[in-house]
Design an enzyme around this catalytic site. Structure first.
Site, PDB file in Angstrom:
ATOM      1  N   GLU A 186       7.784 -32.846  10.340  1.00  0.00           N
ATOM      2  CA  GLU A 186       8.464 -33.707  11.317  1.00  0.00           C
ATOM      3  C   GLU A 186       9.727 -34.311  10.688  1.00  0.00           C
ATOM      4  OE1 GLU A 186       7.914 -38.176  12.905  1.00  0.00           O
ATOM      5  OE2 GLU A 186       6.093 -37.123  12.290  1.00  0.00           O
ATOM      6  N   GLU A 198       9.531 -32.052  16.797  1.00  0.00           N
ATOM      7  CA  GLU A 198      10.303 -32.077  15.546  1.00  0.00           C
ATOM      8  C   GLU A 198       9.629 -31.233  14.467  1.00  0.00           C
ATOM      9  OE1 GLU A 198      12.601 -36.374  15.749  1.00  0.00           O
ATOM     10  OE2 GLU A 198      10.636 -36.300  14.811  1.00  0.00           O
ATOM     11  N   ASP A 237       6.875 -36.031  18.020  1.00  0.00           N
ATOM     12  CA  ASP A 237       6.683 -35.645  16.610  1.00  0.00           C
ATOM     13  C   ASP A 237       6.392 -34.152  16.482  1.00  0.00           C
ATOM     14  OD1 ASP A 237       7.055 -38.280  15.975  1.00  0.00           O
ATOM     15  OD2 ASP A 237       4.944 -38.701  15.524  1.00  0.00           O
ATOM     16  N   ASP A 249      13.457 -33.324  12.128  1.00  0.00           N
ATOM     17  CA  ASP A 249      14.354 -34.371  12.628  1.00  0.00           C
ATOM     18  C   ASP A 249      15.775 -34.117  12.129  1.00  0.00           C
ATOM     19  OD1 ASP A 249      15.051 -36.973  13.770  1.00  0.00           O
ATOM     20  OD2 ASP A 249      15.084 -37.714  11.720  1.00  0.00           O
TER      21      ASP A 249
END
Length: 211
Positions: free
Chosen positions: A25, A101, A98, A29
């Site tokens: 995650e 990502e 989450d 991102d």
């Protein structure tokens, strides 16, 4: 596999080789920010830095990522612990954002940046032209810009309450300018509550219409 494995599942299968998706995650991102930035830079040559920053923030913010994860039905394939499953984890906004990502992070590690870009070209970038993200306003970034512009001080957020059962949690966030309370927001996730609080603060400062 790791991208779709929640920490609650790993905790219930200790001693086995499962890894949760939290590190992916973190990576996803950053990859998402980079690829979206590249797309905006390439396809909108007349857009200013400030406009690109706002549009990118709207694309990578939690509500947008939740919608993308829902469109791709990611919620159906997450590995969850029994407790998380019973309390509605598959529909939890923060969890879905989450996972999206994490998937991007895994795709980058497995296939590289070009494949991530191709995936986003199929599922995300067309929505920019359709104006989908113009409806999502990042009030936190707007508030930060407004405060910095006039050197008014520091913005901070505090979760002052969590209420409701685990499957239908509500968070209450208060935003402060220095030590003065500027607004309170309620949301289904901490990020959403902070966005609502920032919107109230902008109205309080006269930076948004009260309507």
């Amino acid at each position: 596999m790791q991208a779709f494995t929640h920490s609650s599942y790993v905790n219930e299968h200790r001693g086995q080789t499962f890894k949760d998706n939290e590190r992916l995650e973190f990576l996803g991102d950053a990859v998402l920010e980079l690829t979206v930035s590249k797309y905006l830079f390439t396809h909108f040559p007349k857009m200013s830095e400030g406009e690109m920053t706002k549009l990118r923030a709207a694309i990578v913010c939690e509500p947008s990522l939740v919608k993308l994860a829902e469109d791709l039905e990611f919620g159906q394939i997450i590995l969850l612990g029994k407790g998380e499953e019973m309390t509605g984890g598959r529909e939890r906004p923060a969890l879905l954002a989450d996972v999206f990502e994490s998937f991007i992070g895994a795709l980058y590690l497995d296939q590289g940046l070009d494949t991530v870009y191709h995936f986003l070209t199929l599922y995300v970038f067309p929505k920019i032209s359709d104006g989908v993200f113009s409806q999502v306003i990042d009030y936190k970034s707007q508030l930060q810009e407004y405060i910095q512009q006039d050197s008014m001080g520091d913005i901070s957020y505090q979760i002052i309450q969590e209420k409701g059962p685990a499957h239908n949690r509500e968070f209450v966030s208060e935003v402060f300018l220095n030590t003065e309370s500027m607004g309170v927001g309620v949301g289904k996730s901490k990020k959403e509550a902070e966005q609502k609080a920032a919107e109230k603060a902008l109205k309080q400062l006269g930076a948004l219409s009260k309507g």
